[in-house]
Design a protein around this motif. Structure first.
Motif, PDB file in Angstrom:
ATOM      1  N   VAL A 130      28.426   9.552  -6.567  1.00  0.00           N
ATOM      2  CA  VAL A 130      28.063   8.802  -7.764  1.00  0.00           C
ATOM      3  C   VAL A 130      26.610   8.368  -7.635  1.00  0.00           C
ATOM      4  N   GLU A 131      25.820   8.676  -8.654  1.00  0.00           N
ATOM      5  CA  GLU A 131      24.408   8.319  -8.608  1.00  0.00           C
ATOM      6  C   GLU A 131      24.216   6.840  -8.916  1.00  0.00           C
ATOM      7  N   SER A 132      23.172   6.294  -8.383  1.00  0.00           N
ATOM      8  CA  SER A 132      22.852   4.889  -8.578  1.00  0.00           C
ATOM      9  C   SER A 132      22.383   4.650 -10.010  1.00  0.00           C
ATOM     10  N   PRO A 133      22.725   3.483 -10.590  1.00  0.00           N
ATOM     11  CA  PRO A 133      22.216   3.162 -11.920  1.00  0.00           C
ATOM     12  C   PRO A 133      20.710   2.893 -11.898  1.00  0.00           C
ATOM     13  N   VAL A 134      20.174   2.577 -10.755  1.00  0.00           N
ATOM     14  CA  VAL A 134      18.736   2.373 -10.599  1.00  0.00           C
ATOM     15  C   VAL A 134      18.251   3.441  -9.612  1.00  0.00           C
ATOM     16  N   PRO A 135      17.790   4.592 -10.123  1.00  0.00           N
ATOM     17  CA  PRO A 135      17.548   5.752  -9.278  1.00  0.00           C
ATOM     18  C   PRO A 135      16.545   5.564  -8.138  1.00  0.00           C
ATOM     19  N   GLY A 136      15.466   4.869  -8.342  1.00  0.00           N
ATOM     20  CA  GLY A 136      14.445   4.769  -7.306  1.00  0.00           C
ATOM     21  C   GLY A 136      14.579   3.554  -6.409  1.00  0.00           C
ATOM     22  N   LEU A 137      15.655   2.784  -6.575  1.00  0.00           N
ATOM     23  CA  LEU A 137      15.777   1.533  -5.824  1.00  0.00           C
ATOM     24  C   LEU A 137      15.938   1.771  -4.326  1.00  0.00           C
ATOM     25  N   SER A 138      16.778   2.707  -3.928  1.00  0.00           N
ATOM     26  CA  SER A 138      16.990   2.933  -2.498  1.00  0.00           C
ATOM     27  C   SER A 138      15.705   3.414  -1.830  1.00  0.00           C
ATOM     28  N   ARG A 139      14.959   4.246  -2.521  1.00  0.00           N
ATOM     29  CA  ARG A 139      13.690   4.725  -1.961  1.00  0.00           C
ATOM     30  C   ARG A 139      12.685   3.586  -1.823  1.00  0.00           C
ATOM     31  N   ALA A 140      12.598   2.729  -2.836  1.00  0.00           N
ATOM     32  CA  ALA A 140      11.662   1.601  -2.794  1.00  0.00           C
ATOM     33  C   ALA A 140      12.045   0.614  -1.691  1.00  0.00           C
ATOM     34  N   VAL A 141      13.349   0.329  -1.565  1.00  0.00           N
ATOM     35  CA  VAL A 141      13.813  -0.580  -0.515  1.00  0.00           C
ATOM     36  C   VAL A 141      13.559   0.040   0.852  1.00  0.00           C
ATOM     37  N   GLY A 142      13.796   1.333   0.991  1.00  0.00           N
ATOM     38  CA  GLY A 142      13.547   2.016   2.253  1.00  0.00           C
ATOM     39  C   GLY A 142      12.083   1.969   2.656  1.00  0.00           C
ATOM     40  N   ILE A 143      11.207   2.208   1.695  1.00  0.00           N
ATOM     41  CA  ILE A 143       9.771   2.148   1.976  1.00  0.00           C
ATOM     42  C   ILE A 143       9.365   0.734   2.372  1.00  0.00           C
ATOM     43  N   ALA A 144       9.906  -0.265   1.660  1.00  0.00           N
ATOM     44  CA  ALA A 144       9.584  -1.664   1.982  1.00  0.00           C
ATOM     45  C   ALA A 144      10.080  -2.036   3.387  1.00  0.00           C
ATOM     46  N   LEU A 145      11.315  -1.646   3.728  1.00  0.00           N
ATOM     47  CA  LEU A 145      11.857  -1.956   5.052  1.00  0.00           C
ATOM     48  C   LEU A 145      11.058  -1.265   6.153  1.00  0.00           C
ATOM     49  N   PHE A 146      10.787   0.009   5.964  1.00  0.00           N
ATOM     50  CA  PHE A 146      10.065   0.772   6.979  1.00  0.00           C
ATOM     51  C   PHE A 146       8.649   0.226   7.164  1.00  0.00           C
TER      52      PHE A 146
END
Length: 76
Positions: A37-53
């Motif tokens: 199931v795709e996320s309702p906010v498509p770029g959120l995981s990528r943005a959170v990942g970049i912020a965490l890293f």
């Protein structure tokens, strides 16, 4: 800052590095999987990942530089 507290912070930062990389790659990994199931906010995981890293990397670099500067001020 005590040695134990600094070690705990560094350990958490080291654990956040692979988590951030995983979140950055989530979209690529799940793109070809059926039934995901795709996320309702498509770029959120990528943005959170970049912020965490980025945050974990900057913390580790700054912490290492602070420790190096403190060691440089210590007389032999």
């Amino acid at each position: 800052m005590s040695f134990l507290k600094r070690s705990l912070h560094r350990s958490v930062a080291v654990l956040l590095l692979p988590l951030g990389l995983l979140l950055i790659q989530t979209e690529v990994i799940t793109r070809n999987l059926s039934g995901v199931v795709e996320s309702p906010v498509p770029g959120l995981s990528r943005a959170v990942g970049i912020a965490l890293f980025t945050g974990a990397t900057l913390y580790l670099v700054a912490s290492g530089l602070r420790q190096l500067a403190a060691a440089a001020d210590t007389p032999l």
